[in-house]
Design an enzyme around this catalytic site. Structure first.
Site, PDB file in Angstrom:
ATOM      1  N   ARG A 122       0.841  -1.192   0.000  1.00  0.00           N
ATOM      2  CA  ARG A 122       0.000   0.000   0.000  1.00  0.00           C
ATOM      3  C   ARG A 122       0.885   1.255   0.000  1.00  0.00           C
ATOM      4  O   ARG A 122       1.900   1.300   0.698  1.00  0.00           O
ATOM      5  CB  ARG A 122      -0.878  -0.017   1.245  1.00  0.00           C
ATOM      6  N   THR A 417      -8.218   0.636 -10.537  1.00  0.00           N
ATOM      7  CA  THR A 417      -7.771  -0.642  -9.987  1.00  0.00           C
ATOM      8  C   THR A 417      -7.938  -1.841 -10.930  1.00  0.00           C
ATOM      9  O   THR A 417      -8.685  -1.791 -11.898  1.00  0.00           O
ATOM     10  CB  THR A 417      -8.490  -0.890  -8.631  1.00  0.00           C
ATOM     11  N   SER A 490     -10.380  -0.699  -0.010  1.00  0.00           N
ATOM     12  CA  SER A 490     -11.476  -1.670  -0.140  1.00  0.00           C
ATOM     13  C   SER A 490     -11.009  -2.919  -0.883  1.00  0.00           C
ATOM     14  O   SER A 490     -11.803  -3.839  -1.098  1.00  0.00           O
ATOM     15  CB  SER A 490     -12.632  -1.069  -0.933  1.00  0.00           C
ATOM     16  N   GLY A 512     -13.074  -1.602  -8.356  1.00  0.00           N
ATOM     17  CA  GLY A 512     -14.407  -1.007  -8.264  1.00  0.00           C
ATOM     18  C   GLY A 512     -14.655  -0.136  -7.050  1.00  0.00           C
ATOM     19  O   GLY A 512     -15.808   0.032  -6.646  1.00  0.00           O
TER      20      GLY A 512
END
Ligand code: GLU
Length: 606
Positions: A122, A417, A490, A512
């Site tokens: 991340r 993504t 997410s 998404g």
């Protein structure tokens, strides 16, 4: 059922192999990968039926045929699932630049036959960032759009450093070989896909970036057309250096300097420094996957900073406590009863997500354990809140009695993504979701200081933080900006196992935004509750609820079902819900792969 590329690649790989025998062994020793560019048909965008793919020995699923093919060729050359994932990600940086790349971050799960490894790539906030990062001089939050399209939204890229560590442990082929497909395609050119073209056409801010304006648009400011042969010399050069010299060629180099220069020279500059980038690789990317039971299965996913796995398991767990006598799935569609329960469970899960989830290096889990949010007793309590009529908006709960004085973060849009699922010949399975956050990220490109055309896109991951550090009552947000912190995600790369035998059953995930959670849950329920194959499960209409309106994929649900939901108090809206699911399922004698008809992905294997 096979993708036609596969046959072409098999033939080409074979020919190259035969040729290499004649040329001598030396070159074969230098690199074990003889990458050959596959045929590049133009695929339509929108909803394109996918056949579903059966393979025997291995399978690769990714969001673009060239990327899938790169993974295919790497496994053909003897590579592992992680090797293939690296090659796929590098090609995606080139051919699906709007979604992921070396300017972004990623979560990777790898099953090695014994254990699930989780690697957290991340992006992080700069050391100089603080909770006022997205506030203006009056202490007001910046407009979200401006925050996204700015140097402030760019987090320190994590993908390359994380992949390097995963490769050190799970790689079989040499690191530099894995860059061969992307470098070859960047040098020789690839055909702009319909989806890339459409997204470029629809973009405004990206045209303001001088590198993007010259590279992705022509002299009349028209987006590169479908089928246009696009070469990316800057990216080829950067990848060649990273291939040969390792990740220092990115993190300790003029590439890092150029990233910072691009961020700081933006009209809304960020405060990332070269030191932030230099320091990023000095960390352990390995984290602990969360593995939780659901029915006869165990599902492994990512811990915070991702909210994905916890939310999915909360929804599935809450649903287990609801009336089993109702019919869930009929005539190929989930029923209104099932959707009512699902939407209510989703509201409860998203209420907890908004309060509790943040980077676990900064935020304490309720009662010190993230599993508290998935405790069967707690989920039974939450399920008891669900009645015949919609509850409207759900409040966060108190898992194991936790009393946290935290704010509740309002919904912020996310989109972009890509997801990669791979199973190699040894049965190692990768589930990796990678991102630059929104389509075209921060709309800032870097050429890595090469001065060559092209380059890569910088993420806008920091707008996954709560822009406001506190709620209306002054309670701090778990997901507020802090120095060196990772924004909440997410992304839900998932691996599904048989609970009893421990055998792996599937690798699945999707892009998404926050709807990733719903798309992935849908695919898991479709495959393992309703016994659909991966393709049929992916094809099912999408639905979502973020603790508010119930959203249905437009033109996929009948009027009487919508009426039934409204009669139970749901505010129903219909819109495009463009998932990008990829899934590989273990079946008897092999694998079954599915790719989302809403995007350009395909599966290849043997
Ligand atoms: N940045 C988002 C996240 O990490 C994903 C965005 C998307 O898939 O569209 O959750």
């Amino acid at each position: 059922m096979q993708y036609p590329f596969r046959t072409v690649s098999v033939v080409l790989t074979f020919l190259v192999f035969i040729l290499s025998l004649f040329i001598g062994c030396e070159s074969a020793e230098e690199t074990r990968v003889s990458y050959s560019i596959p045929e590049q048909p133009e695929m339509s965008t929108g909803y394109t039926e996918k056949p579903g793919w059966v393979t025997n020995e291995f399978a690769v699923a990714a969001a673009n045929p060239l990327a899938t093919d790169a993974g295919y060729q790497i496994i053909q050359a003897g590579g592992s699932a992680v090797d293939a994932a690296i090659a796929v990600q590098m090609v995606l940086t080139l051919v699906e630049p709007q979604s992921s790349g070396i300017g972004g971050g990623a979560f990777l799960l790898n099953w090695d036959g014994e254990q699930v490894y989780a690697y957290n790539g991340r992006e992080t906030a700069p050391a100089a960032a603080d909770e006022n990062h997205f506030l203006d001089e009056n202490g007001e939050t910046m407009p979200f759009r401006d925050a996204v399209r700015s140097g402030k939204s760019v987090g320190v890229p994590g993908t390359l450093a994380m992949l390097k560590q995963a490769h050190d442990r799970h790689g079989v082929l040499p690191w530099q070989d894995l860059f061969e497909p992307a470098i070859t395609l960047a040098e020789n050119g690839f055909k702009v896909s319909p989806r890339l073209n459409q997204l470029l056409v629809g973009e405004d801010a990206f045209r303001n970036d001088d590198i993007a304006a010259q590279f992705y648009y022509d002299e009349n400011n028209e987006a590169r057309s479908v089928g246009f042969e696009l070469k990316n010399p800057a990216l080829a050069e950067i990848l060649r250096r990273v291939a040969n010299e390792g990740i220092d060629a990115f993190y300790q180099s003029e590439v890092a300097e150029n990233i910072v220069e691009r961020i700081q020279s933006h009209e809304r500059p960020g405060n990332m420094t070269v030191e932030d980038i230099n320091n990023y690789p000095v960390q352990d990317f390995e984290t602990r996957a969360l593995c939780n039971d659901w029915k006869n299965y165990q599902i492994c996913g990512f811990p915070p900073p991702s909210s994905g796995h916890i939310a999915i398991m909360q929804m599935l767990g809450i649903m287990e406590h609801l009336d089993e006598t109702e019919i869930d799935f009929e005539d190929g569609l989930m029923t209104a009863d099932w959707l009512h329960n699902y939407f209510e469970a989703a509201k409860l899960a998203f209420a907890d997500r908004a309060k509790y989830i943040g980077d676990w290096d900064f935020v304490d889990a309720p009662t010190g354990d993230w599993n508290s949010l998935m405790d069967p007793a707690y989920l039974a309590e939450r399920a008891a809140l669900i009645g015949e009529q919609s509850m409207g908006i759900a409040e966060p709960g108190n898992p194991r009695g936790a009393q946290a004085m935290l704010g509740v973060q309002p919904y912020q849009p996310e989109s972009g993504t890509t997801h990669i699922s791979i199973v190699d010949r040894e049965g190692n399975a990768v589930s990796m979701t990678a991102t630059i956050e929104s389509g075209f990220g921060s709309r800032i490109m870097s050429d890595g200081g090469t001065g060559l055309p092209g380059g890569f896109i910088l993420n806008n991951e920091l707008t996954d933080f709560s822009l406001s550090p506190v709620d209306e009552d002054g309670n701090p947000m778990a997901n507020r900006v802090e120095p060196n912190k990772r924004p909440r995600s997410s992304m839900s790369p998932s691996l599904v196992f048989d609970r009893e035998s421990g055998d792996i059953l599937a690798s699945v995930g999707s892009p998404g935004g926050a709807a990733i959670i719903h798309y992935t849950a849908k695919a898991i329920v479709g495959m393992y509750d309703w016994n659909l194959n991966a393709q049929d499960a992916i094809n099912l209409p999408n639905f979502a609820n973020f603790n508010g309106a119930s959203v249905l994929e437009e033109e996929r649900f009948p009027a009487d079902l919508i009426e039934a939901l409204r009669a139970r108090g749901h505010e129903v809206t219909e819109r495009a819900l463009t998932s990008g699911l990829q899934a590989i399922q273990v079946i008897e004698d092999g694998y079954y792969g599915g790719a989302d008809p809403r995007r350009e992905g395909v599966v290849m294997g043997q």
